[in-house]
Design a protein around this motif. Structure first.
Motif, PDB file in Angstrom:
ATOM      1  N   HIS A  15      46.291 -20.057   2.315  1.00 33.66           N
ATOM      2  CA  HIS A  15      44.913 -20.564   2.364  1.00 33.66           C
ATOM      3  C   HIS A  15      44.034 -19.432   2.859  1.00 33.66           C
ATOM      4  O   HIS A  15      44.322 -18.815   3.885  1.00 33.66           O
ATOM      5  CB  HIS A  15      44.800 -21.761   3.307  1.00 33.66           C
ATOM      6  N   ILE A  16      42.974 -19.170   2.112  1.00 32.74           N
ATOM      7  CA  ILE A  16      42.037 -18.108   2.466  1.00 32.74           C
ATOM      8  C   ILE A  16      40.647 -18.720   2.539  1.00 32.74           C
ATOM      9  O   ILE A  16      40.241 -19.439   1.631  1.00 32.74           O
ATOM     10  CB  ILE A  16      42.052 -16.983   1.409  1.00 32.74           C
ATOM     11  N   ALA A  17      39.934 -18.435   3.607  1.00 35.45           N
ATOM     12  CA  ALA A  17      38.563 -18.907   3.759  1.00 35.45           C
ATOM     13  C   ALA A  17      37.667 -17.704   4.019  1.00 35.45           C
ATOM     14  O   ALA A  17      37.981 -16.865   4.857  1.00 35.45           O
ATOM     15  CB  ALA A  17      38.460 -19.900   4.908  1.00 35.45           C
ATOM     16  N   ALA A  26      42.756 -16.308   7.070  1.00 34.80           N
ATOM     17  CA  ALA A  26      43.771 -16.784   6.136  1.00 34.80           C
ATOM     18  C   ALA A  26      45.045 -17.135   6.900  1.00 34.80           C
ATOM     19  O   ALA A  26      45.251 -16.694   8.028  1.00 34.80           O
ATOM     20  CB  ALA A  26      44.081 -15.702   5.095  1.00 34.80           C
ATOM     21  N   ALA A  27      45.863 -17.950   6.247  1.00 29.76           N
ATOM     22  CA  ALA A  27      47.166 -18.307   6.795  1.00 29.76           C
ATOM     23  C   ALA A  27      48.115 -18.532   5.636  1.00 29.76           C
ATOM     24  O   ALA A  27      47.702 -18.964   4.566  1.00 29.76           O
ATOM     25  CB  ALA A  27      47.070 -19.570   7.646  1.00 29.76           C
ATOM     26  N   THR A  41      38.378  -9.117   7.358  1.00 32.27           N
ATOM     27  CA  THR A  41      38.578  -8.738   5.959  1.00 32.27           C
ATOM     28  C   THR A  41      39.838  -7.909   5.734  1.00 32.27           C
ATOM     29  O   THR A  41      40.678  -8.242   4.907  1.00 32.27           O
ATOM     30  CB  THR A  41      37.346  -7.993   5.417  1.00 32.27           C
ATOM     31  N   ALA A  42      39.993  -6.819   6.467  1.00 30.95           N
ATOM     32  CA  ALA A  42      41.139  -5.936   6.259  1.00 30.95           C
ATOM     33  C   ALA A  42      42.460  -6.649   6.550  1.00 30.95           C
ATOM     34  O   ALA A  42      43.447  -6.489   5.822  1.00 30.95           O
ATOM     35  CB  ALA A  42      41.016  -4.689   7.124  1.00 30.95           C
ATOM     36  N   LYS A  43      42.479  -7.460   7.605  1.00 30.32           N
ATOM     37  CA  LYS A  43      43.711  -8.172   7.956  1.00 30.32           C
ATOM     38  C   LYS A  43      44.031  -9.268   6.935  1.00 30.32           C
ATOM     39  O   LYS A  43      45.199  -9.518   6.644  1.00 30.32           O
ATOM     40  CB  LYS A  43      43.604  -8.740   9.363  1.00 30.32           C
ATOM     41  N   VAL A  48      47.467 -11.143   2.395  1.00 29.89           N
ATOM     42  CA  VAL A  48      47.686 -11.494   0.987  1.00 29.89           C
ATOM     43  C   VAL A  48      48.737 -10.566   0.374  1.00 29.89           C
ATOM     44  O   VAL A  48      49.646 -11.014  -0.331  1.00 29.89           O
ATOM     45  CB  VAL A  48      46.364 -11.449   0.183  1.00 29.89           C
ATOM     46  N   GLN A  49      48.646  -9.286   0.672  1.00 25.82           N
ATOM     47  CA  GLN A  49      49.639  -8.339   0.159  1.00 25.82           C
ATOM     48  C   GLN A  49      51.029  -8.651   0.711  1.00 25.82           C
ATOM     49  O   GLN A  49      52.022  -8.596  -0.012  1.00 25.82           O
ATOM     50  CB  GLN A  49      49.230  -6.906   0.498  1.00 25.82           C
TER      51      GLN A  49
END
Length: 91
Positions: A15-17, A26-27, A41-43, A48-49
């Motif tokens: 999940h990304i907000a 995100a989680a 943003t960077a984290k 995601v990667q």
């Protein structure tokens, strides 16, 4: 993050907000038990990667079949069944 959107090992996914005027977060949760969260943003990009890298390598026990969701049409009050999501997508 609202608990109904937060992935769990019982409901794996990501999940990304990214609020308009807030910090992205995100989680993700994998059915193997791996849980990760990120803020900024960077984290979030790194999370995601990590998720994309982890998923193909993970070989946990298969998930139980998903039960299709039912919804009530607000216009006519009839109950309908949504198609079950396949495990290949996010959530």
């Amino acid at each position: 993050m609202p608990s109904d959107l937060t992935p769990t090992t019982d409901r794996p996914g990501i999940h990304i907000a990214a609020p308009d005027h807030g910090t992205p977060h995100a989680a993700y949760a994998c059915r193997c038990g791996r849980l990760r969260t990120a803020r900024g943003t960077a984290k979030v990009v790194a999370l995601v990667q990590d998720w994309e890298h982890h998923r193909p390598q993970c070989s946990p026990a298969p998930l139980a079949p998903r039960v299709p969701a039912t919804r009530t049409n607000p216009t006519n009050g009839k109950r309908t069944t949504a198609p079950a999501a396949d495990d290949g997508g996010l959530f």
